[in-house]
Design an enzyme around this catalytic site. Structure first.
Site, short mmCIF file in Angstrom:
data_model
loop_
_atom_site.label_atom_id
_atom_site.label_comp_id
_atom_site.label_asym_id
_atom_site.label_seq_id
_atom_site.Cartn_x
_atom_site.Cartn_y
_atom_site.Cartn_z
N LYS A 73 5.70 -11.10 -2.35
CA LYS A 73 4.43 -11.54 -2.93
C LYS A 73 3.83 -10.46 -3.85
O LYS A 73 3.26 -10.78 -4.90
CB LYS A 73 3.44 -11.91 -1.82
CG LYS A 73 3.76 -13.22 -1.13
CD LYS A 73 3.70 -14.37 -2.12
CE LYS A 73 3.94 -15.72 -1.47
NZ LYS A 73 3.89 -16.83 -2.44
N HIS A 130 2.73 -20.28 12.29
CA HIS A 130 1.70 -19.25 12.41
C HIS A 130 0.87 -19.51 13.66
O HIS A 130 0.97 -20.55 14.31
CB HIS A 130 0.81 -19.25 11.16
CG HIS A 130 1.51 -18.73 9.95
ND1 HIS A 130 2.06 -19.54 8.99
CD2 HIS A 130 1.76 -17.45 9.54
CE1 HIS A 130 2.61 -18.80 8.04
NE2 HIS A 130 2.44 -17.53 8.34
N SER A 156 -0.73 -13.77 -0.66
CA SER A 156 -1.06 -13.79 0.77
C SER A 156 -1.81 -12.52 1.13
O SER A 156 -1.60 -11.47 0.50
CB SER A 156 0.23 -13.88 1.59
OG SER A 156 -0.01 -13.60 2.95
N SER A 157 -2.63 -12.60 2.15
CA SER A 157 -3.35 -11.41 2.60
C SER A 157 -2.43 -10.39 3.24
O SER A 157 -2.82 -9.24 3.44
CB SER A 157 -4.46 -11.80 3.59
OG SER A 157 -3.91 -12.47 4.71
N CYS A 158 -1.18 -10.78 3.54
CA CYS A 158 -0.25 -9.82 4.15
C CYS A 158 0.24 -8.78 3.14
O CYS A 158 0.95 -7.84 3.52
CB CYS A 158 0.93 -10.53 4.79
SG CYS A 158 2.11 -11.20 3.61
N TYR A 182 8.26 -10.49 3.33
CA TYR A 182 7.45 -11.51 2.66
C TYR A 182 6.37 -10.86 1.80
O TYR A 182 6.13 -11.27 0.65
CB TYR A 182 6.80 -12.42 3.71
CG TYR A 182 5.95 -13.53 3.15
CD1 TYR A 182 6.53 -14.62 2.53
CD2 TYR A 182 4.56 -13.48 3.27
CE1 TYR A 182 5.75 -15.65 2.03
CE2 TYR A 182 3.77 -14.50 2.77
CZ TYR A 182 4.37 -15.59 2.15
OH TYR A 182 3.59 -16.61 1.65
N PRO A 236 -4.87 -15.72 -0.52
CA PRO A 236 -5.53 -16.42 0.59
C PRO A 236 -5.38 -15.67 1.91
O PRO A 236 -4.39 -14.97 2.13
CB PRO A 236 -4.80 -17.77 0.66
CG PRO A 236 -3.95 -17.83 -0.58
CD PRO A 236 -3.68 -16.42 -0.98
#
Length: 309
Positions: A141, A180, A108-110, A137, A164
């Site tokens: 990841k 989201h 994830s982009s987070c 989260y 992503p």
């Protein structure tokens, strides 16, 4: 990839997994291996190991994860951290032990720092503090990425990782407590229009900027990476352009036909100020998105009306 490869899509019923399934089926892949949660609990190490050793998949796409928006991530960090660690650890370890030829881990982009340079290059990973509201989260990841890279370095496994940007599309979560922002705004605008309300309340100031990618575009990127990319270095998957939350809310209202006002609840968090990915590495491989944001919102609203009402 060969059309006869046995491909296991972990999380095939989720938004990402179902999009990958649609793309694989459309491209003629028929030997697809799937299990519902009732058949295989990915948090159960023993069950996952037995499944892999019995089925012996050739390719694994790890799209299974516990996901949620700002509220859910902020309220339930223990579940987001533990569940995601269990899922990815079990799948990645069992993939290696059962001699899977290639694995694609979806992050994830987070994972990137809250104040990362914009657009965010892959090299920004671990270069600064994370956004607190989704830290649990993100850490899970990052652990998945590092586990894949460790298997590559120590054992020569062909395990790759893609990051992503914000995703939306069919099978998104439209629950206002856990969704989201894009899905939440679609639901809010739809319900306001149905009730003839004069306004929609939106969290935050509307100033943060976000990038949105239709999940079917992500699926096409996944297949390209499985075909052409073999490096343990992470690769970003994004649209290449961002939009403010205010502009997004206005666009959704326009597409859905809601002509009331937007009211901003500034007591709610904004999250990261801006999050736009540098997608030059993926573009160099020959990929680009095919679905515009306006068209993607219209398609997603059509799916929402057909499946969620």
């Amino acid at each position: 990839m060969d059309k006869t490869d046995k491909i296991f899509v972990a999380g095939h019923r989720g938004m990402v997994g179902s999009a990958v399934m649609r793309r694989l089926q459309a491209d003629g892949f028929k030997n697809l291996l799937i299990r519902d949660r009732s058949e295989l609990d990915l948090t159960d190490e023993s069950a996952v190991r037995k499944f892999f050793l019995k089925e012996k998949p050739t390719i694994v796409i790890c799209a299974a994860a516990k996901v949620g928006g700002i509220q859910a991530n902020n309220d339930y960090p223990v579940q987001f951290l533990l569940d995601n660690l269990r899922i990815q650890n079990n799948v990645i370890r069992s993939a290696y032990d059962s001699e899977v030829r290639k694995l694609l881990f979806l992050g994830s982009s987070c994972i990137y720092p809250k104040f990362a340079p914009q657009p965010i290059p892959e090299t920004a990973l671990l270069s600064g503090p994370l956004e607190p509201t989704n830290e649990a989260y993100a850490i899970a990841k990052i652990a998945g990425i590092k586990l894949c890279q460790a298997y590559c370095r120590e054992y020569g496994a062909n395990f790759i990782s893609a990051m992503p940007t914000n995703l939306y599309g069919p099978n998104d979560n439209f629950d206002l407590e856990t969704s989201h922002v894009l899905a939440a705004l679609i639901r809010k605008a739809h319900e306001a229009r149905m009730r003839n309300d004069q306004r929609v309340i939106v969290w935050g100031t509307g100033k943060p900027r976000r990038e949105f990618l239709h999940v079917d575009d992500l699926a096409s990127a996944c297949l390209l990476l499985l075909e052409k990319y073999d490096s343990p270095d992470i690769v970003n998957v994004g649209y290449g352009e961002d939009i403010s939350i205010r502009e997004l809310a206005e666009l959704i209202c326009e597409v859905l036909g809601f002509d009331g006002e937007l009211a901003w609840d500034t007591s709610k968090p904004d999250g990261t100020p801006r999050k736009l990915l540098d997608v030059s590495k993926l573009r160099a491989l020959g990929w680009k998105p095919a679905i515009s944001l306006r068209d993607g919102i219209a398609r997603t609203y059509q799916w929402f009306r057909a499946n969620c009402l």
